[in-house]
Design an enzyme around this catalytic site. Structure first.
Site, PDB file in Angstrom:
ATOM      1  N   CYS A  53      24.181  34.795   9.319  1.00  0.00           N
ATOM      2  CA  CYS A  53      24.883  33.559   9.669  1.00  0.00           C
ATOM      3  C   CYS A  53      24.441  32.355   8.843  1.00  0.00           C
ATOM      4  O   CYS A  53      25.091  31.311   8.880  1.00  0.00           O
ATOM      5  CB  CYS A  53      24.700  33.269  11.151  1.00  0.00           C
ATOM      6  SG  CYS A  53      25.201  34.650  12.214  1.00  0.00           S
ATOM      7  N   HIS A  99      27.183  26.365  12.047  1.00  0.00           N
ATOM      8  CA  HIS A  99      27.577  27.755  12.236  1.00  0.00           C
ATOM      9  C   HIS A  99      28.092  27.916  13.655  1.00  0.00           C
ATOM     10  O   HIS A  99      27.475  27.454  14.627  1.00  0.00           O
ATOM     11  CB  HIS A  99      26.384  28.672  11.982  1.00  0.00           C
ATOM     12  CG  HIS A  99      26.539  30.040  12.542  1.00  0.00           C
ATOM     13  ND1 HIS A  99      27.623  30.854  12.255  1.00  0.00           N
ATOM     14  CD2 HIS A  99      25.760  30.755  13.403  1.00  0.00           C
ATOM     15  CE1 HIS A  99      27.505  31.988  12.901  1.00  0.00           C
ATOM     16  NE2 HIS A  99      26.383  31.959  13.606  1.00  0.00           N
ATOM     17  N   ASN A 123      31.897  34.122  16.922  1.00  0.00           N
ATOM     18  CA  ASN A 123      30.887  34.038  15.863  1.00  0.00           C
ATOM     19  C   ASN A 123      31.297  34.958  14.716  1.00  0.00           C
ATOM     20  O   ASN A 123      31.249  36.173  14.839  1.00  0.00           O
ATOM     21  CB  ASN A 123      29.531  34.462  16.438  1.00  0.00           C
ATOM     22  CG  ASN A 123      28.403  34.392  15.422  1.00  0.00           C
ATOM     23  OD1 ASN A 123      28.630  34.351  14.217  1.00  0.00           O
ATOM     24  ND2 ASN A 123      27.177  34.396  15.916  1.00  0.00           N
TER      25      ASN A 123
END
Length: 402
Positions: free
Chosen positions: A176, A328, A358
């Site tokens: 990420c 993020h 996500n």
């Protein structure tokens, strides 16, 4: 623990009296098309001065070449999976998921699509916005932890784009945090190697490595791709003001997808021979994502604001100077907590987590592309972006759009 931090911008106003390098003697050679310089500020302690106007106090001109973000694009799979869909085969509900994460649906790759397809689509959109031909690309960086070829996916993007000059293409694996690392890497190639156009693509399909019976992880992730074209410019036009990067391997225990141990790896076999061991060995595979959600949450809400504040300090800015906070897209509670810590109002926070979940390395460029194309982010605006996740890794960059 390892960390890296950088100060790039000679053009950002700063109320700065002195800079004290954290390393008293430091040498780095940067080569641009015209200038050879031996001075690079990697990190610094900034002391605020008084009585200086922005025009009188500017950061030192430490580079002769700048870089800017000139195009973006994104792509998502066609298959949409809602929280209600998940509730049909695991013990959960739309309310349970949305309250705890902010996620309501996500996109998942099906058999008719590939991650490379998404990456190429996002890249083409970024090049089109930037009015740049594929043959003008000097480097393609694919930020992914789920490549469709373990040896790397970036060359397949190069092939699909039809780049006739065979530019360098390689992958970065940092989950990420990958896109932020890719952005800083692109800037380094432009400033240090004379490259003019670097395509940074964030693409992940974490749906392939989650246990869809694990309520703690499968509700979180989706698949997507996002891309940004980073282009060289004069130092006065520089759009990547500063960065702050870190890693801490101790945190791996809280978020990982490790290679599985084969049963024959524990010994040489019943007869004790190497030949018997090799004949019995099978190709390795990886486990599903393992995550301690509470610990990852604690890590993020503590480390991300610190990283952003560090990057802002190196750029001579404060949170009041930025137009947008772009994190993020992992969990809305994390996004809200970081924004509160930095005293950034909700109307200046970019979030599309509810629609995509996500998406790992794709989340920042995906959210940026939607914000740019909707007219929310305008040319010349300043963005504080930060990625965080597996490794553990985390990092921030202060950038100007356009």
């Amino acid at each position: 623990m390892a960390n890296a931090s950088g100060l790039f911008s000679p053009a950002v106003p700063s109320l700065r009296k002195q800079i004290y390098p954290s390393i008293s003697i430091y040498r780095s050679d940067l080569i641009s098309a015209q200038v050879f310089t031996k001075r690079v500020v990697c990190s610094s302690t900034i002391e605020l001065g008084s009585g200086l106007s922005p025009s009188e106090s500017r950061l030192p001109k430490i580079v002769s070449k700048g870089c800017k973000l000139v195009g973006c694009g994104s792509a998502v799979p066609k298959l949409e999976v809602s929280n209600d869909d998940l509730s049909k085969f695991i013990d959960t509900s739309d309310e349970w998921i949305s309250v705890r994460t902010g996620i309501r649906k996500r996109r998942i790759l099906s058999g008719q699509e590939s991650l490379t397809d998404l990456a190429v689509e996002a890249a083409k959109k970024a090049l089109l916005m930037a009015e740049t031909d594929p043959d003008d690309i000097d480097l393609i960086i694919l930020c992914t932890s789920t490549p469709e070829d373990l040896f790397g996916g970036a060359p397949q993007i190069q092939k699909a784009l039809g780049c006739k000059k065979n530019p360098l293409a390689f992958d970065i694996t940092a989950a990420c945090s990958g896109f932020i690392l890719g952005l800083v890497t692109a800037a380094s190639y432009i400033r240090g190697s004379g490259f003019n156009n670097v395509l940074v693509v964030g693409a992940d399909s974490l749906s392939r490595i989650v246990d869809w019976n694990d309520r703690g992880t499968c509700i979180l992730f989706g698949d997507a791709a996002g891309a940004v074209l980073v282009q060289s410019c004069s130092s006065d036009e520089d759009g990547l003001y500063s960065f702050d990067l870190h890693s801490d391997g101790e945190g791996q225990r809280n978020l990982n997808a490790k290679m599985k141990q084969n049963e024959v790896d524990d010994g040489l076999g019943s007869n004790g021979s190497a030949l018997g061991f090799l004949r019995r060995r099978r190709p390795s595979s990886y486990s599903a994502i393992q995550m301690n959600g509470k610990e990852v949450f604690r890590f993020a809400v503590k480390s991300v604001p610190q990283s952003i504040e560090s990057a802002l300090g190196k750029a001579g800015l404060t949170s009041s100077n930025i137009d947008w906070l772009l994190l993020h897209q992992a969990n809305q509670r994390i996004i809200d907590s970081v924004a509160t810590r930095l005293e950034i109002p909700a109307e200046r926070v970019i979030s599309n987590l509810a629609n995509y979940g996500n998406t790992s390395a794709a989340s920042i460029p995906l959210a940026l592309d939607e914000a740019v194309r909707s007219g929310k982010v305008r040319q010349g605006q300043t963005i504080a972006a930060s990625g965080f996740g597996a490794g553990l890794t985390w990092g921030s960059a202060i950038v100007r759009w356009g």
